[in-house]
Design a protein around this motif. Sequence first.
Motif, mmCIF file in Angstrom:
data_model
loop_
_atom_site.group_PDB
_atom_site.id
_atom_site.type_symbol
_atom_site.label_atom_id
_atom_site.label_comp_id
_atom_site.label_asym_id
_atom_site.label_seq_id
_atom_site.Cartn_x
_atom_site.Cartn_y
_atom_site.Cartn_z
ATOM 1 N N LYS A 40 0.928 -1.321 0.075
ATOM 2 C CA LYS A 40 0.067 -0.067 0.102
ATOM 3 C C LYS A 40 1.061 1.140 0.050
ATOM 4 O O LYS A 40 0.776 2.060 -0.613
ATOM 5 N N THR A 41 1.870 1.304 1.005
ATOM 6 C CA THR A 41 2.732 2.630 0.905
ATOM 7 C C THR A 41 3.602 2.617 -0.222
ATOM 8 O O THR A 41 3.454 3.701 -0.740
ATOM 9 N N THR A 42 3.957 1.430 -0.835
ATOM 10 C CA THR A 42 4.888 1.659 -1.827
ATOM 11 C C THR A 42 3.772 2.071 -3.317
ATOM 12 O O THR A 42 4.629 3.059 -3.807
ATOM 13 N N ARG A 45 3.621 5.986 -2.523
ATOM 14 C CA ARG A 45 5.096 6.685 -2.827
ATOM 15 C C ARG A 45 5.336 6.741 -4.422
ATOM 16 O O ARG A 45 5.933 7.637 -4.724
ATOM 17 N N HIS A 80 0.383 14.415 -0.516
ATOM 18 C CA HIS A 80 0.719 12.879 0.244
ATOM 19 C C HIS A 80 0.943 13.100 1.681
ATOM 20 O O HIS A 80 1.849 13.762 2.085
ATOM 21 N N PRO A 82 2.242 11.164 4.402
ATOM 22 C CA PRO A 82 3.013 10.118 4.397
ATOM 23 C C PRO A 82 2.571 9.082 5.867
ATOM 24 O O PRO A 82 2.133 9.647 6.876
ATOM 25 N N GLU A 83 2.784 7.791 5.544
ATOM 26 C CA GLU A 83 2.795 6.678 6.834
ATOM 27 C C GLU A 83 3.913 7.356 7.992
ATOM 28 O O GLU A 83 4.932 7.778 7.723
ATOM 29 N N ASP A 160 -1.761 8.020 4.340
ATOM 30 C CA ASP A 160 -1.348 6.594 4.634
ATOM 31 C C ASP A 160 -1.490 6.287 5.832
ATOM 32 O O ASP A 160 -1.024 6.884 6.874
ATOM 33 N N GLU A 161 -2.510 5.423 6.189
ATOM 34 C CA GLU A 161 -3.033 5.010 7.641
ATOM 35 C C GLU A 161 -3.029 6.199 8.528
ATOM 36 O O GLU A 161 -2.462 6.196 9.511
#
Lengths: 235, 292
Positions: A40-42, A45, A80, A82-83, A160-161
């Motif tokens: 998911k993160t990939t 990004r 974005h 980010p996580e 992201d989360e």
Amino acid sequence: MLKVEQIGVAYGAIDALHGISLEVGQGEVVALLGANGAGKTTLLRTISGLIRPKSGGIRFEGEPLGNSSAETRVKRGIAHVPEGRRIFPGLTVRENLDVATTVWRRRGMSAAADLDNVYALFPRLKERASQLGWSLSGGEQQMLAIGRALMARPKMLLLDEPSLGLAPRLSEEVYRRIADINAKGVTVLLVEQNTVLALEVARRAYVIENGHIVLDGPARDLANHPRVREAYLGA
Amino acid sequence: MSQQFIQLVVSGLAVGSVYALVGLAFIMVNEATGVVNFATGQMVTIGCFLAVTTGLQMNLPLAPAYVLALAAMALFGVAFYAIVFRPLQDRPVVTVIIGTVMIGIVIQNAALITWGSVPFRPRSPFGRQVIDVFGAALSAHALFVIVVSFLMIGLLYLFIYRTAIGARMRAVAQDRDAARLMGISVDRMFVLTWIIAGLLTGAAGILVGPMWFADVNMGDPIALKAFAAIIIGGFSSVPGAIVGGVLVGLAEMLGAAYISSTYKDGLVFLVMILFLLVRPEGIFGERIGQRA
Ligand SMILES: Nc1ncnc2c1ncn2[C@@H]1O[C@H](COP(=O)(O)OP(=O)(O)OP(=O)(O)O)[C@@H](O)[C@H]1O
Ligand SMILES: [Mg+2]
């Protein structure tokens, strides 16, 4: 609005994403669900330009993003969160918000309206405006991370989360704000492990496993899908 | 207080503020890019010799000579980034370190070819003028060095902590990927960092020239002491570099006069080693922990 076509990403010799395709329409909230290490993160990004895919392409508002830099994509309207929040620890809350106006702000332009908008969504940030980033609580950091992304005036938000590490009540609070942001016309693609919350806010969802999309459909249908219920809802 | 003591303190402060400038050049690059630039000393040499060229060889008045030398150092900083640093950027840290050490050697030899091995004595804007303060005859140039250094440090501080661009530079230093996600051009901030490093080392070279001699090997001892200064001050702390620089300068001058002129450098490094043993995080070291 966003069209991901057959994206493949590898870390060295190991493939993390195998030809992922997904679509997010203007004004939608779309959730991307999956277990740890699913990719998911990939994917986020790659969309924001921090990682180069080895195959496939991404279109934003019909235009291919190609090999454009992360900065260019922010300018195009993709922000974005980010996580792990990744707020700047040594900058004050106010500075964290200010640096995110880089893409549109020219000499003499004011960010006061943007700032008011963020403070209206997250009044806590206004109280903490001159506090350094590292000294915020986890919930406040998440609010700052989202608020900071909004300062770039995005058309689309990648999250992201956003509920990671937050108490249930705070997660719900954050999700209400995400709904508010969406109501103002910002398209949202969110990655989440908290499947219940994500499926409440999202209209559609994709499920990703080992770098493949294995399911997709309206959030309501997925919430009742046996595979989702078993793997992600613990039912 | 004896006259001699006051004179020593002033010259200690003068060389100390030069070490502070060089220490800040180390810190700026290290904070922004995560790499120690081992060619920093050679950049000081180049700054000094550029002023030799403009001030002595071209015989310009000193004000334009200094401005020209500083402008050339800013360009030198950008060139260093574009030619040396950028290609190395994504390599392992060891590769970057070896790269900067090597380029330091190349610069030193290029300076030797360009300016020769015979040292120059750069002029000071104040000549050999002395100013009488409380009966002590103080070198006007030393006072000039202190004032200019602290003015530069003050301006740098305002730039980094009070401007929008400064906040962006700090953002890049703290989290490069997050900065890119905020639309900040990391490349542009790096260029700026190297311009600042060029200006700081250039100013250090220009200021130190008339105090000592302009010699192609001058950079190494200055860089070593600036390095000692930032270790004493706390490796990534701006006030630490200033306090550390001044301490090193004072230890060097007072040590040479009252303890031993042969072992004055040894004294500086003794202080540094003591700090490494007793307080490895340096005087202002706690700030680093707080930042993360
Ligand atoms: N920098 C990296 N280098 C090598 N492999 C990586 C890297 N980042 C991620 N991976 C691998 O790629 C795969 C996908 O990771 P990714 O972080 O995208 O998963 P995720 O779905 O976001 O997981 P989580 O829910 O734990 O955040 C994993 O197998 C992971 O080990
Ligand atoms: Mg993840």
